[in-house]
Motif scaffolding. Structure first.
Motif, PDB file in Angstrom:
ATOM      1  N   GLY A 100     -24.232   7.067  87.019  1.00  0.00           N
ATOM      2  CA  GLY A 100     -25.328   7.620  87.629  1.00  0.00           C
ATOM      3  C   GLY A 100     -24.785   8.446  88.376  1.00  0.00           C
ATOM      4  N   ARG A 101     -23.836   9.023  87.459  1.00  0.00           N
ATOM      5  CA  ARG A 101     -23.430   9.968  89.037  1.00  0.00           C
ATOM      6  C   ARG A 101     -23.172  10.238  90.430  1.00  0.00           C
ATOM      7  N   GLY A 102     -23.019   8.982  90.917  1.00  0.00           N
ATOM      8  CA  GLY A 102     -22.789   8.644  92.278  1.00  0.00           C
ATOM      9  C   GLY A 102     -23.644   7.708  92.324  1.00  0.00           C
ATOM     10  N   GLU A 103     -24.664   6.782  91.814  1.00  0.00           N
ATOM     11  CA  GLU A 103     -26.199   6.298  92.356  1.00  0.00           C
ATOM     12  C   GLU A 103     -25.908   4.915  91.659  1.00  0.00           C
ATOM     13  N   ALA A 104     -26.335   3.459  91.761  1.00  0.00           N
ATOM     14  CA  ALA A 104     -26.633   2.878  90.810  1.00  0.00           C
ATOM     15  C   ALA A 104     -27.674   1.840  91.468  1.00  0.00           C
ATOM     16  N   VAL A 105     -28.222   1.735  90.469  1.00  0.00           N
ATOM     17  CA  VAL A 105     -29.709   0.260  90.924  1.00  0.00           C
ATOM     18  C   VAL A 105     -29.432  -1.460  90.582  1.00  0.00           C
ATOM     19  N   TYR A 106     -28.810  -1.943  90.845  1.00  0.00           N
ATOM     20  CA  TYR A 106     -29.119  -3.584  90.940  1.00  0.00           C
ATOM     21  C   TYR A 106     -29.700  -4.279  90.872  1.00  0.00           C
ATOM     22  N   GLN A 107     -30.593  -4.908  90.099  1.00  0.00           N
ATOM     23  CA  GLN A 107     -31.510  -6.288  89.803  1.00  0.00           C
ATOM     24  C   GLN A 107     -30.938  -7.117  89.924  1.00  0.00           C
ATOM     25  N   ILE A 108     -31.290  -7.820  90.794  1.00  0.00           N
ATOM     26  CA  ILE A 108     -30.669  -9.396  91.895  1.00  0.00           C
ATOM     27  C   ILE A 108     -31.491 -10.417  90.980  1.00  0.00           C
ATOM     28  N   GLY A 109     -31.186 -11.267  90.405  1.00  0.00           N
ATOM     29  CA  GLY A 109     -32.087 -12.942  89.768  1.00  0.00           C
ATOM     30  C   GLY A 109     -32.830 -11.925  88.845  1.00  0.00           C
ATOM     31  N   VAL A 110     -32.365 -11.438  88.027  1.00  0.00           N
ATOM     32  CA  VAL A 110     -32.559 -10.994  86.445  1.00  0.00           C
ATOM     33  C   VAL A 110     -31.809 -11.063  84.821  1.00  0.00           C
TER      34      VAL A 110
END
Length: 608
Positions: A100-110
């Motif tokens: 993500g070129r320095g960004e990431a999204v984590y989905q917790i509980g999935v």
């Protein structure tokens, strides 16, 4: 994320058909791809652990299965990992951030297969603590975007969380996104940018825009006639960094992890060529169309929308000046915009943003689908809904991934010249965008083509990005380069600076497959138009129409164009946009007729 996610997060409940979700997730043609072996194994282990406490029912909501590539990671839970597991998770987070070129999204509980299992409050707290420790280890910060209860048959309430992870900037490699600002004259474009970047609301008489103007006549008339750039920074924690508190541009760059560069374009029809040049030359990632709530779709609004669509620039809309109108007038303007966006020519899906949750969903959907068009309604005077726009800018991800970026950086250096200045005690300075490769201080490049089709040698001096010094320039970044005592008269807009090994293709004539969008009479051989191809802007004559004698509005053809002033550096496949009065057309370059090449041995030496 797809429609199911926004539906789930937007409504605040988990009602949705589990069976539908499961089938659509696992379709072979799904854009997220099938689940890998690794993901399947993890998924099976997770299911075994949860089988005692959790039984999926018919209304269990699903996300698409986790993709191996990209910056989105699903995690069921992160509770007291072993040292070995912790190191593995840290490596995984680095990979997602790189994607993500320095960004990431984590989905917790999935789960990895996309099932929204959810966690108890205690487990969620422990998982977020582990995530925070992981981020700290690799030099990143976390921001919880939203947390929701998964509402289905379960004894204990379960939650899922969506977390944004952003790298703390090092070596000035902040994420930089360019946003072109379009809209009719007097729609409030410069005022909105002034409010966003200066951190102070407008007084209703245009005070906020004064710092953006470059010429005296712009200050006197209040109308933009040139292209100006403004920056808005976000820290790794998502806090806004702007010029308030007497910050300089250099300080903003130093403390920002993500930078939004606004390209303020002219709204008046008289300056249309400047607006087109800004859209074609500066390669914006997104376009922001500003529409005044009290005047609606007027003047050049449709034209600017059409230009962004023709150049395939993803567009979102800001309805400004809502403080001047009644609620009914604002709603009428929004309905008018929705009608235009849904027309067969546009085929856009309007998405009204009225809450923080909407802004998060809009940012993610907008990056995934070019058809989604978020609509914001705000005021630069009262500040109404201004925060929603900032949330949107903070979360919006880059369109290109790290792999595409790496491929461009491995190519030979090519810098497009858009602006030329003479700076006291510095000498000649050029501004523009690095299309490919890497550029460093002291690099030896060649610039051209001249009127004879030649290239001159030069040496790059200092480099500045967003008004602060920079040692290395990477593909896709905009900057200004100091060229020392290089003769300014040898330079012009539309030139390129390339590696001497490149042997660039330059031509007087080129073929393009075009669509004539509008012409009052017939378009025929001998007709002259102004052609825009990237940073090239020049008058060209129609030398031939293949297979036809003339063209009318809406017709397609392959046309041979010839430049009338000097040859240009072009590439096959480049987008072409041409105009002359009311005549307009778009297309792409299909064939070049190159003139004789000038190898490096014949280059004129113009080094300082």
């Amino acid at each position: 994320m797809d429609a199911r996610v926004s539906e789930f997060f937007g409504s605040g409940n988990g009602n949705g058909s589990g069976s539908q979700g499961a089938t659509s997730s696992n379709k072979p043609g799904n854009s997220h791809g099938a689940i890998s072996k690794k993901a399947s194994a993890k998924s099976k282990r997770a299911k075994a652990r949860f089988s005692r406490s959790f039984k999926p029912s018919n209304n269990t909501p699903y996300l698409p299965p986790e993709a191996e590539e990209g910056n989105i990671e699903y995690k069921l839970k992160l509770i007291n990992p072993t040292q070995y597991r912790f190191e593995h998770l840290a490596t995984q987070m680095k990979w997602r951030l790189q994607e993500g070129r320095g960004e990431a999204v984590y989905q917790i509980g999935v789960e990895d297969n996309g099932m929204l299992v959810g966690l108890s409050e205690e487990d969620m707290r422990a998982s977020l603590k582990t995530l925070h420790m992981l981020a700290e280890k690799i030099g990143a910060d976390i921001t919880i975007l939203r947390q929701r209860e998964v509402d289905y048959d379960a004894d204990v309430p379960r939650n899922i969380a969506e977390v944004l992870i952003r790298k703390v900037p090092d070596d000035q490699q902040f994420l930089d996104l360019r946003v072109a600002v379009l809209g009719n004259v007097d729609s409030g474009k410069s005022t909105l940018l002034g409010v966003l970047t200066q951190g102070e609301l407008d007084n209703g008489r245009g005070r906020a825009r004064l710092n953006l103007f470059r010429h005296l006549h712009e200050i006197q008339t209040g109308r933009t006639s040139s292209i100006s750039f403004e920056i808005l920074g976000f820290t790794s924690k998502g806090e806004v960094v702007n010029y308030s508190e007497s910050r300089t541009a250099e300080e903003i760059c130093e403390s920002s992890s993500k930078m939004i560069t606004f390209i303020d374009l002219a709204g008046h029809h008289k300056y249309l060529k400047t607006t087109i040049f800004g859209l074609t030359s500066y390669c914006p990632d997104f376009a922001m169309l500003v529409v005044s709530a009290n005047t609606g779709i007027a003047g050049t609004t449709r034209e600017h929308l059409g230009l962004a669509m023709a150049l395939k620039v993803p567009i979102f809309i800001v309805v400004s000046k809502v403080d001047l109108c009644t609620r009914a007038t604002v709603e009428r303007t929004v309905r008018q915009l929705e009608r235009v966006l849904k027309q067969p020519g546009c085929n856009k899906v309007p998405m009204a943003v009225s809450s923080t949750d909407d802004a998060v969903t809009a940012a993610q959907q907008f990056a995934l689908s070019p058809n989604i068009t978020p609509i914001f309604t705000l005021s630069s005077v009262s500040g109404e809904s201004l925060d929603l726009l900032k949330v949107f800018f903070n979360i919006i991800p880059p369109l290109s991934n790290s792999k595409e970026q790496e491929e461009l950086m491995q190519q030979l250096t090519e810098f497009q010249v858009d602006e030329i200045y003479t700076v006291p005690e510095v000498g000649t300075v050029v501004g523009g965008t690095l299309y490919s490769g890497i550029c460093r201080e002291g690099d030896h490049l060649v610039v051209g083509p001249t009127e004879l089709g030649q290239f001159h040698r030069l040496t790059v001096g200092s480099i500045q990005r967003n008004r602060s010094a920079c040692r290395v320039l990477r593909a896709g970044q905009a900057a200004t380069l100091a060229l020392g005592n290089f003769d300014r008269s040898l330079l012009r807009k539309g030139m390129v600076m390339v590696s001497p090994e490149m042997d660039p293709t330059i031509c007087w004539m080129f073929e393009a497959e075009i669509v004539l969008l509008f012409h009052a009479k017939t378009f025929h051989k001998g007709f002259q138009v102004t052609v825009h191809i990237g940073n090239v802007r020049q008058t060209a004559t129609v030398e031939a129409l293949y297979g036809k004698d003339e063209l009318r509005t809406g017709e397609k053809a392959v046309v041979l164009f010839k430049f009338i002033k000097h040859p240009e550096y072009l590439k096959v496949g480049a987008k072409v946009l041409f105009r002359e009065g009311a005549t307009k057309g778009i297309g792409h370059v299909t064939k070049l007729q190159p003139i004789a090449h000038f190898p490096a041995s014949q280059l004129e030496d113009q080094e300082a």
